[in-house]
Design a protein around this motif. Structure first.
Motif, mmCIF file in Angstrom:
data_model
loop_
_atom_site.group_PDB
_atom_site.id
_atom_site.type_symbol
_atom_site.label_atom_id
_atom_site.label_comp_id
_atom_site.label_asym_id
_atom_site.label_seq_id
_atom_site.Cartn_x
_atom_site.Cartn_y
_atom_site.Cartn_z
ATOM 1 N N GLU A 1 34.439 -37.478 21.499
ATOM 2 C CA GLU A 1 32.853 -37.344 21.867
ATOM 3 C C GLU A 1 33.077 -35.787 22.575
ATOM 4 O O GLU A 1 32.069 -35.067 22.537
ATOM 5 N N ILE B 1 38.106 -43.148 14.831
ATOM 6 C CA ILE B 1 39.058 -43.515 15.670
ATOM 7 C C ILE B 1 40.366 -44.385 14.958
ATOM 8 O O ILE B 1 41.288 -44.126 15.639
ATOM 9 N N LYS C 1 37.742 -42.766 22.015
ATOM 10 C CA LYS C 1 36.097 -42.378 21.970
ATOM 11 C C LYS C 1 35.867 -41.274 22.686
ATOM 12 O O LYS C 1 34.872 -40.295 22.425
ATOM 13 N N GLU D 1 33.662 -44.681 14.728
ATOM 14 C CA GLU D 1 34.728 -45.834 14.577
ATOM 15 C C GLU D 1 35.573 -45.513 13.644
ATOM 16 O O GLU D 1 36.969 -45.820 13.443
#
Length: 271
Positions: free
Chosen positions: A269, A258, A265, A255
């Motif tokens: 990833e 980001i 996200k 978070e």
């Protein structure tokens, strides 16, 4: 104000370098240099018809010899590529080197004047026409090198100014800039040469081949700007991905990554 004007360097070159248009170039140069020009010769006439799409990124300028002496090089520069000072210095040196290569005595080498017409602001000063000279550091009044000069004409500053339209240079700048209808009408009214120049411009911008080349020039510039913009955005994004990768290695919460990088996200990833 027409779609194609003298700020398009294809039109600019076709207008001033075309045989029979010498009076326009003479009138324009006399207004800048403040000298009488009795004779002019285009030294390296550009064959516009042979320009290919692949050459649109190159320089397109006019080089003329005045009164069988001084060489003048004129270039229209629409975009600020942040290199005009180095470019014009290097190119001016090349012009001088060509003279020396012809086997002349140093004292016989012709003077060179580089005129750069810019559609952007170059300096922080209010003057829209700047003439450079090379002087001694401790004696600024003494011009040590007289064989080479540069002029920088900044059109955006001219637009914002309230120029004296009785001056021939301002008349030509209004005509070239093609931005203020009032200035243009006043210029053409005061300068009979500009009246004739308007007829030539009407002919040129209606010429199918010239118009096609001008359109290709504009397309190349738009493609180039778009490419540079895309490359810049991709470079920024790759930098953010590298930052995100390092933060992931340090187990910083996704978070937070980001919020700092602006990446999604899914993008994080995949790193």
């Amino acid at each position: 104000m027409s779609k194609f004007n003298l700020k398009n360097d294809i039109i600019f070159t076709a207008f001033f370098a075309r045989k029979g248009n010498e009076e326009f170039l003479i009138d324009f140069l006399q207004s800048i240099l403040k000298i009488e020009i009795k004779k002019i010769k285009i030294r390296e006439e550009v064959n516009l018809e042979k320009l290919s799409v692949g050459e649109k990124g190159g320089r397109l300028d006019i080089q003329a010899e005045l009164n069988e002496g001084t060489i003048v090089n004129i270039e229209m520069q629409m975009k600020n590529l942040h290199n005009i000072e180095n470019r014009t210095t290097l190119y001016g040196a090349k012009v001088l080197a060509r003279e020396e290569a012809r086997g002349k005595n140093y004292n016989d080498i012709k003077n060179v004047i580089m005129i750069n017409i810019l559609n952007y602001e170059l300096t922080e000063f209010e003057e829209y026409v700047s003439e450079t000279v090379v002087v001694l550091d401790k004696h600024r009044e003494y011009e040590i090198i007289k064989g080479m000069k540069w002029y920088f004409i900044e059109l955006p500053k001219f637009r914002k100014a309230h120029p004296n339209m009785d001056e021939k240079l301002n008349q030509w700048l209004a005509f070239i800039d093609d931005n203020d209808r009032g200035k243009i009408k006043m210029a053409e009214k005061k300068n009979k040469t500009l009246e004739k120049a308007r007829k030539e411009m009407t002919y040129l911008t209606g010429d199918e081949e010239i118009r096609r080349l001008a359109e290709l020039r504009e397309k190349w510039e738009m493609d180039w700007n778009s490419s540079m913009d895309y490359s810049k955005k991709e470079g920024i994004k790759e930098g953010k991905k590298e930052d995100a990768r390092k933060m992931k290695e340090k187990n910083i919460p996704i978070e937070t990554i980001i919020e700092i990088t602006g990446l999604t996200k899914e993008e994080i990833e995949k790193l």
